[in-house]
Design an enzyme around this catalytic site. Structure first.
Site, mmCIF file in Angstrom:
data_model
loop_
_atom_site.group_PDB
_atom_site.id
_atom_site.type_symbol
_atom_site.label_atom_id
_atom_site.label_comp_id
_atom_site.label_asym_id
_atom_site.label_seq_id
_atom_site.Cartn_x
_atom_site.Cartn_y
_atom_site.Cartn_z
ATOM 1 N N ASP A 1 -0.004 -0.401 7.996
ATOM 2 C CA ASP A 1 0.365 0.888 7.414
ATOM 3 C C ASP A 1 -0.707 1.441 6.490
ATOM 4 O OD1 ASP A 1 0.696 -1.039 5.469
ATOM 5 O OD2 ASP A 1 2.838 -0.763 5.236
ATOM 6 N N HIS B 1 12.068 -3.956 3.431
ATOM 7 C CA HIS B 1 11.169 -3.216 4.316
ATOM 8 C C HIS B 1 10.025 -4.088 4.825
ATOM 9 C CE1 HIS B 1 8.698 -1.698 0.666
ATOM 10 N NE2 HIS B 1 7.840 -2.378 1.409
ATOM 11 N N GLU C 1 11.446 1.571 5.959
ATOM 12 C CA GLU C 1 12.436 1.513 4.885
ATOM 13 C C GLU C 1 13.846 1.374 5.469
ATOM 14 O OE1 GLU C 1 11.497 1.197 1.946
ATOM 15 O OE2 GLU C 1 10.157 2.744 1.188
ATOM 16 N N ASN D 1 13.607 -4.370 -0.823
ATOM 17 C CA ASN D 1 14.741 -3.790 -0.088
ATOM 18 C C ASN D 1 14.718 -4.198 1.387
ATOM 19 O OD1 ASN D 1 12.632 -2.303 0.902
ATOM 20 N ND2 ASN D 1 13.335 -0.318 0.160
HETATM 21 C C1 GLP Z 1 4.149 -2.517 0.483
HETATM 22 C C2 GLP Z 1 3.605 -2.687 1.910
HETATM 23 C C3 GLP Z 1 4.304 -3.792 2.651
HETATM 24 C C4 GLP Z 1 4.386 -5.029 1.773
HETATM 25 C C5 GLP Z 1 5.216 -4.720 0.547
HETATM 26 C C6 GLP Z 1 5.414 -5.895 -0.380
HETATM 27 O O1 GLP Z 1 5.214 -1.622 0.430
HETATM 28 N N1 GLP Z 1 3.670 -1.512 2.680
HETATM 29 O O2 GLP Z 1 3.623 -4.053 3.859
HETATM 30 O O3 GLP Z 1 4.949 -6.085 2.484
HETATM 31 O O4 GLP Z 1 4.542 -3.693 -0.164
HETATM 32 O O5 GLP Z 1 4.322 -6.035 -1.209
HETATM 33 P P1 GLP Z 1 4.072 -7.223 -2.199
HETATM 34 O O6 GLP Z 1 3.556 -8.344 -1.384
HETATM 35 O O7 GLP Z 1 3.032 -6.683 -3.155
HETATM 36 O O8 GLP Z 1 5.359 -7.512 -2.868
#
Ligand code: GLP
Length: 235
Positions: free
Chosen positions: A67, A138, A143, A136
């Site tokens: 993404d 995702h 989402e 959440n």
């Molecule tokens: C972002 C990314 C996700 C990732 C998530 C969790 O929203 N788009 O791909 O998995 O954050 O991030 P973290 O590992 O910093 O908790």
């Protein structure tokens, strides 16, 4: 599904890097699906170390990222392209031309989404997809909603995701409200999936992998994939 529970972030990172490294050794021209966030930083560090020691060769590897934020160019330090260069691509012997992140700066985001989906297909699909998970549930930027999006698409970020990601921006107003992401269908097409989650994600991991499969918890769909490894850090 394989659930591996480890004690520390260090162990999680070492295990994840071993799996990715094994993929690169077994198929030097593999397609790796990559993720951003705090969770994979340690994994990328380990991969860099292995590459520096001459144990891994990324020269034939192709990568596709999950993404990107909309409206940020690749040289913006908050963009996921920048993150990937900074944490991995600049430090291993990968050909940058073989690294791909959706272009969140594209004028026509719908066309960019279609192009990225077709591009992944043209590479022959993803051999190993690395995932983090949001609080959440995702994955990528899919989402919670009432359906599982099939393909690459743009999405409005939820308040909770904007708040969670605000820590990385100077001001909360700077956090983009839109992103472009692989769809759930795109992710599910990967041959193998590796999800890593820190201790703060324990609760959502339990819900996603032992609760009902529902688009309200996007990661729960992974219960239906035939080759998923979850590495959950318990401390
Ligand atoms: C972002 C990314 C996700 C990732 C998530 C969790 O929203 N788009 O791909 O998995 O954050 O991030 P973290 O590992 O910093 O908790």
């Amino acid at each position: 599904m394989r659930m591996m529970r480890v004690k520390t972030y260090e162990e999680m990172s070492a295990l994840a890097a071993s799996m990715i490294g094994a993929q690169v050794i077994l198929k030097p021209d593999c397609v790796l699906g990559l993720a951003t966030g705090s969770s994979p930083i340690g994994t990328y560090k380990k991969l860099v170390e292995s590459c520096e020691k001459g144990l891994l060769d990324f020269s034939g590897v192709r990568t596709v990222n999950l993404d990107e934020y909309c409206g940020l160019s690749g040289d913006n330090p908050n963009s996921y392209r920048y993150f990937m260069n900074d944490n991995l691509f600049d430090h291993v012997n990968i050909d940058k031309a073989n690294t791909h992140v959706p272009n969140g700066f594209a004028e026509d985001l719908e066309a960019e989404a279609a192009r990225y989906e077709a591009f992944i297909e043209s590479l022959g699909g993803v051999d190993l997809q690395l995932l983090g998970i949001g609080h959440n549930g995702h994955i990528g930027f899919n989402e919670p909603t009432d359906h599982f999006p099939a393909t690459v698409h743009t999405v409005a970020l939820t308040e909770s995701t904007i708040n969670a990601n605000a820590r990385l921006f100077e001001r909360r107003e700077d956090v983009p409200t839109q992103a472009i992401t692989m769809g759930i269908g795109t992710i599910m097409k990967a041959d193998k999936i590796l999800l890593i989650a820190g201790a703060d994600k324990k609760e959502i991991v339990e819900k996603a992998f032992y609760g009902p499969v529902t688009p309200e918890v996007p990661a729960s769909v992974l219960q239906l994939h035939r080759n998923v490894t979850v590495i959950l850090c318990e401390n």
